[in-house]
Design a protein around this motif. Structure first.
Motif, PDB file in Angstrom:
ATOM      1  N   ILE A  68      14.244   5.093  15.222  1.00 14.43           N
ATOM      2  CA  ILE A  68      14.562   3.923  16.052  1.00 14.43           C
ATOM      3  C   ILE A  68      14.153   4.164  17.504  1.00 14.43           C
ATOM      4  CG2 ILE A  68      16.448   2.507  16.977  1.00 14.43           C
ATOM      5  CD1 ILE A  68      17.923   3.078  14.286  1.00 14.43           C
ATOM      6  N   LEU A 123      23.132  -1.069  17.774  1.00 11.64           N
ATOM      7  CA  LEU A 123      22.438  -0.973  16.488  1.00 11.64           C
ATOM      8  C   LEU A 123      23.323  -0.117  15.594  1.00 11.64           C
ATOM      9  CD1 LEU A 123      18.759  -0.357  17.673  1.00 11.64           C
ATOM     10  CD2 LEU A 123      19.930  -2.521  17.249  1.00 11.64           C
ATOM     11  N   LEU A 138      22.092  -2.175  10.610  1.00  8.63           N
ATOM     12  CA  LEU A 138      20.965  -1.510   9.959  1.00  8.63           C
ATOM     13  C   LEU A 138      21.496  -0.927   8.659  1.00  8.63           C
ATOM     14  CD1 LEU A 138      19.709   0.518  13.074  1.00  8.63           C
ATOM     15  CD2 LEU A 138      18.956  -1.757  12.360  1.00  8.63           C
ATOM     16  N   ILE A 178      19.115  -5.898   9.586  1.00  8.86           N
ATOM     17  CA  ILE A 178      17.798  -5.364   9.254  1.00  8.86           C
ATOM     18  C   ILE A 178      17.972  -4.335   8.137  1.00  8.86           C
ATOM     19  CG2 ILE A 178      15.748  -4.178  10.106  1.00  8.86           C
ATOM     20  CD1 ILE A 178      16.498  -5.063  12.919  1.00  8.86           C
ATOM     21  N   LYS A 205      16.919  -1.231   5.620  1.00  6.82           N
ATOM     22  CA  LYS A 205      16.141   0.007   5.633  1.00  6.82           C
ATOM     23  C   LYS A 205      15.380   0.142   4.306  1.00  6.82           C
ATOM     24  CE  LYS A 205      19.698   2.546   8.259  1.00  6.82           C
ATOM     25  NZ  LYS A 205      20.619   3.707   8.215  1.00  6.82           N
ATOM     26  N   PHE A 260      13.181   0.029   7.581  1.00  9.23           N
ATOM     27  CA  PHE A 260      12.814  -1.157   8.340  1.00  9.23           C
ATOM     28  C   PHE A 260      11.402  -1.046   8.897  1.00  9.23           C
ATOM     29  CE2 PHE A 260      13.857   1.602  11.761  1.00  9.23           C
ATOM     30  CZ  PHE A 260      15.120   2.114  11.525  1.00  9.23           C
ATOM     31  N   GLU A 270       9.230  -5.350  13.307  1.00  3.27           N
ATOM     32  CA  GLU A 270      10.367  -6.259  13.118  1.00  3.27           C
ATOM     33  C   GLU A 270      11.557  -5.805  13.962  1.00  3.27           C
ATOM     34  OE1 GLU A 270      13.310  -7.933   9.555  1.00  3.27           O
ATOM     35  OE2 GLU A 270      11.987  -6.221   9.196  1.00  3.27           O
ATOM     36  N   LEU A 271      11.831  -4.503  13.965  1.00  6.11           N
ATOM     37  CA  LEU A 271      12.933  -3.959  14.754  1.00  6.11           C
ATOM     38  C   LEU A 271      12.724  -4.244  16.242  1.00  6.11           C
ATOM     39  CD1 LEU A 271      15.487  -2.129  15.010  1.00  6.11           C
ATOM     40  CD2 LEU A 271      13.899  -0.208  15.268  1.00  6.11           C
ATOM     41  N   ARG A 321      13.242  -8.034  17.000  1.00  2.00           N
ATOM     42  CA  ARG A 321      14.630  -8.503  16.939  1.00  2.00           C
ATOM     43  C   ARG A 321      15.454  -7.951  18.109  1.00  2.00           C
ATOM     44  NH1 ARG A 321      16.617  -9.473  10.741  1.00  2.00           N
ATOM     45  NH2 ARG A 321      14.656 -10.300   9.950  1.00  2.00           N
TER      46      ARG A 321
END
Length: 301
Positions: free
Chosen positions: A22, A55, A86, A107, A109, A111, A115-116, A119
């Motif tokens: 991330i 998150l 997540l 979202i 996984k 992921f 996209e992450l 968002r």
């Protein structure tokens, strides 16, 4: 107005690998990134620090992400922080529960990095908009309650504070006094030197009054040449003493090569009195002084 570095994101996931992934996706955006692998420690940080986005992994030992989110949303100080879940779970019940508990996004996984990023960007931009709106509202509120020339409170703000102080005298009996100051010769000076210089005189008067009052006093310009000072928990004797200091400071100051004089009325709030009548009583004392030649202090007693 705000850049990404001013927005803090907390990542809570019991797997360090997920956190590293991330951070790898988000670090180039310049956000303030923090992480915790222990949900209890993460919750403690949420209650003690300021975060703009969380998150949150769902499947964690000690405390699930759903339970953690519930704790966040049940606290008035943290309930407005957006939470993006997540999770490897993609069943309808888990996703529904996540949103019902206050999650703003979900979202799955493993992921997709783009996209992450997209968002997170969307929710941070929304936080930016909300923060900018709050700043604008604060500025508008300040403009609505501030005298544009002196920077002091205006009549609207003064009356609001006066009402609160009067209410305080009913629940916590204390003395409340007011100074009403009228500039005797301001209009003549404006006629001689113009409104621009008249504004400079008003600003200088405001500075002198402010310098000779305490932080807990409320100073306002409520009319063209009229100032008021509200003094909570102050006796009339102490207020008169303070008014004399202000009058002497104004007398000894030169404004555009000339002197000004003022009429000062002092009064103490009477139990059960309406706020407007209290102002009127003290103003009347100042007006009588002004009509009698000005340049002095008098009280209601």
């Amino acid at each position: 107005m705000f850049d990404n570095s001013q927005f803090n994101i907390l990542i809570i996931d019991d797997e360090m690998f997920n956190i590293e992934v991330i951070i790898g996706f988000l670090e180039d955006a310049g956000y303030g990134l923090s992480f915790e692998t222990n949900p209890q420690k993460g919750l403690k940080r949420i209650f003690s620090e300021n975060f703009d986005l969380i998150l949150l992994d769902i499947n964690m030992p000690q405390m699930s992400g759903l339970d953690l989110c519930k704790r966040i949303k049940n606290d008035t100080e943290t309930k407005d922080i957006p939470v993006i879940f997540l999770s490897a779970f993609n069943d309808t019940k888990t996703i529904t529960d996540a949103f019902n508990l206050g999650g703003v996004d979900y979202i799955t996984k493993p992921f997709n990095g783009l996209e992450l990023i997209a968002r997170v960007h969307t929710h941070i931009e929304l936080r930016k908009y909300i923060r900018e709106l709050q700043v604008k509202q604060e500025k508008l509120a300040k403009l609505a309650s501030t005298d544009s020339i002196t920077g002091l409170s205006n009549r609207i703000r003064f009356i609001s504070i006066l009402k609160k102080e009067i209410l305080n005298t009913t629940t916590n009996p204390t003395r409340l006094t007011m100074v009403y100051l009228k500039i005797d010769n301001l209009q003549r000076l404006i006629t001689m030197y113009g409104y621009k210089n008249g504004d400079k005189i008003l600003l200088e008067i405001a500075k002198i009054v402010k310098k000779n009052t305490k932080k807990e006093h409320t100073i306002a310009r409520i009319y063209h040449s009229d100032f008021v000072i509200l003094m909570p928990s102050t006796s009339e004797e102490a207020t008169i003493k303070r008014a004399k200091v202000i009058l002497n400071a104004l007398r000894t100051t030169t404004f555009i090569n000339t002197q000004i004089t003022c009429s000062i009325g002092v009064g103490e709030y009477g139990k059960g009195e309406e706020h407007e009548f209290f102002i009127h009583r003290v103003e009347k004392v100042a007006l009588e002084i002004s009509e009698g030649g000005g340049n002095m202090i008098s009280s209601l007693t």
